[in-house]
Motif scaffolding. Structure first.
Motif, short mmCIF file in Angstrom:
data_model
loop_
_atom_site.label_atom_id
_atom_site.label_comp_id
_atom_site.label_asym_id
_atom_site.label_seq_id
_atom_site.Cartn_x
_atom_site.Cartn_y
_atom_site.Cartn_z
N UNK A 166 3.62 14.38 51.79
CA UNK A 166 4.41 14.12 52.98
C UNK A 166 4.70 15.43 53.70
N UNK A 167 4.82 15.34 55.01
CA UNK A 167 5.25 16.51 55.78
C UNK A 167 6.76 16.68 55.73
N UNK A 168 7.45 15.66 55.25
CA UNK A 168 8.92 15.69 55.19
C UNK A 168 9.33 15.93 53.75
N UNK A 169 10.20 16.89 53.53
CA UNK A 169 10.50 17.34 52.18
C UNK A 169 12.01 17.43 51.96
N UNK A 170 12.38 17.38 50.70
CA UNK A 170 13.78 17.57 50.33
C UNK A 170 14.14 19.05 50.40
N UNK A 171 15.43 19.32 50.44
CA UNK A 171 15.91 20.70 50.54
C UNK A 171 15.54 21.52 49.32
N UNK A 172 15.63 20.89 48.15
CA UNK A 172 15.35 21.60 46.90
C UNK A 172 14.39 20.79 46.05
N UNK A 173 13.61 21.50 45.24
CA UNK A 173 12.70 20.84 44.31
C UNK A 173 13.45 20.39 43.07
N UNK A 174 12.91 19.38 42.41
CA UNK A 174 13.39 18.93 41.12
C UNK A 174 12.28 19.22 40.11
N UNK A 175 12.59 19.84 38.97
CA UNK A 175 11.54 20.12 37.98
C UNK A 175 10.74 18.86 37.66
N UNK A 176 9.42 18.98 37.65
CA UNK A 176 8.56 17.83 37.42
C UNK A 176 8.74 17.30 36.01
N UNK A 177 8.95 16.00 35.90
CA UNK A 177 9.14 15.34 34.61
C UNK A 177 8.28 14.09 34.57
N UNK A 178 8.08 13.55 33.38
CA UNK A 178 7.26 12.35 33.23
C UNK A 178 7.94 11.11 33.80
N UNK A 179 9.27 11.08 33.74
CA UNK A 179 9.99 9.91 34.22
C UNK A 179 11.13 10.29 35.14
N UNK A 180 12.24 9.56 35.03
CA UNK A 180 13.37 9.82 35.90
C UNK A 180 14.15 11.06 35.46
N UNK A 181 14.66 11.78 36.44
CA UNK A 181 15.59 12.89 36.20
C UNK A 181 16.95 12.47 36.73
N UNK A 182 17.97 12.53 35.90
CA UNK A 182 19.33 12.16 36.32
C UNK A 182 19.96 13.34 37.04
#
Length: 303
Positions: A166-182
């Motif tokens: 996407x050309x639209x992005x969140x302000x910060x990245x979340x570390x890549x994980x296999x499933x959900x990150x809380x």
């Protein structure tokens, strides 16, 4: 503001990662349909037999990818979402799926990144369409820093992988994980944010006592992660995805098949089309998936 201006687009990170990997992985072959082919002009000089621009022949491109896969190569296939998933769907079904070979499909345009191109360049139903075929992994990164690790993992494997840029992005990245990150824990429900809608979700839920889950990998769906989150909160689930509304509703209901729960989905419309141009942000407001619209709808649902 300066930091924002110096950020790379997801597509640039994708291309740089692919070119870098081609130097060390002789299996990797890149197939384009004019779109973004310019990123690989230098790589084609070094690897002339592993960079192919097939022009606007998307059906042939997928079948050629299947041929490369049968020969032991790892094809990377790229164009706009509707030309990558919708136009060559039969080839995806037969050339890749029925032959049980893999490829990495990387799209741009998302659902309505650039509405000025019109409906021809929009594919809000792409993930739902792939759900009719078995064996696909689907990555929906929400930040440019999430792209490279997802790509490297996809290239190293041999399965069928769809990466939705996407050309639209969140302000910060979340570390890549296999499933959900809380990202936040609360008691009044669980809100699932997929890829680049995270900023809207965080803004919408800032004053709500809810758990917020994030993922950049929506297939396979993290059933266990959702069950764990619902076990610690009221079993009301809100699903916010940057494509067709309710695409993952089946997966939510499967995960909670033995748990009484309520579900509300947000995304693009299923029952009508937006026959307007405008900006992506205006489409968000029209669809009710901007932060203000989500805040009102989520609060009403949880009440």
């Amino acid at each position: 503001m300066t930091a924002q201006l110096t950020r790379k687009q997801m597509r640039t990170v994708w291309a740089e990662t692919v070119v870098e990997t081609m130097a060390t992985d002789p299996r990797l072959v890149v197939l384009t349909a004019d779109i973004s082919s310019w990123f690989f002009w230098g790589a084609k000089e070094q690897h002339p037999d592993r960079v192919l621009n097939l022009g606007i022949r998307e059906q042939a491109m997928i079948d050629i990818a299947g041929g490369f896969a049968l020969a032991g190569m790892r094809p990377m296939v790229h164009t706009y979402g509707p030309f990558l998933i919708e136009r060559p769907f039969e080839q995806l079904k037969i050339g890749l799926g029925h032959q049980d070979v893999g490829a990495v499909l990387v799209s741009v345009g998302a659902s309505y990144d650039d509405p000025s191109w019109g409906r021809t360049h929009q594919a809000p139903g792409d993930v739902a369409l792939l759900d009719t075929l078995p064996g696909w992994t689907v990555h929906v990164p929400g930040h440019e820093d999430e792209v490279a690790p997802l790509l490297r993992r996809a290239i190293a494997g041999d399965g069928r992988v769809y990466v939705r840029l996407s050309e639209r992005v969140n302000t910060e990245a979340v570390p890549v994980a296999d499933g959900f990150t809380e990202l936040r824990r609360g008691r009044d429900g669980v809100v699932v944010a997929v890829g680049p809608v995270l900023d809207q979700v965080l803004g919408a839920t800032a004053n709500l006592d809810v758990t917020v889950l994030y993922t950049a990998t929506i297939r396979p769906f993290d059933h266990a992660g959702l069950r764990a989150a619902v076990g610690a909160a009221r079993p009301d689930v809100v699903l916010v995805e940057p494509y067709l509304r309710g695409t993952s509703a089946f997966e939510v209901n499967e995960a909670l098949a033995d748990v009484p729960h309520r579900l509300r989905s947000f995304g693009t419309w299923r029952d009508r089309e937006a026959r307007v141009y405008g900006t992506a942000e205006e489409h968000d407001r029209l669809l009710g998936v901007d932060a203000a619209g989500l805040a009102e709808s989520i609060a009403a649902f949880l009440r």
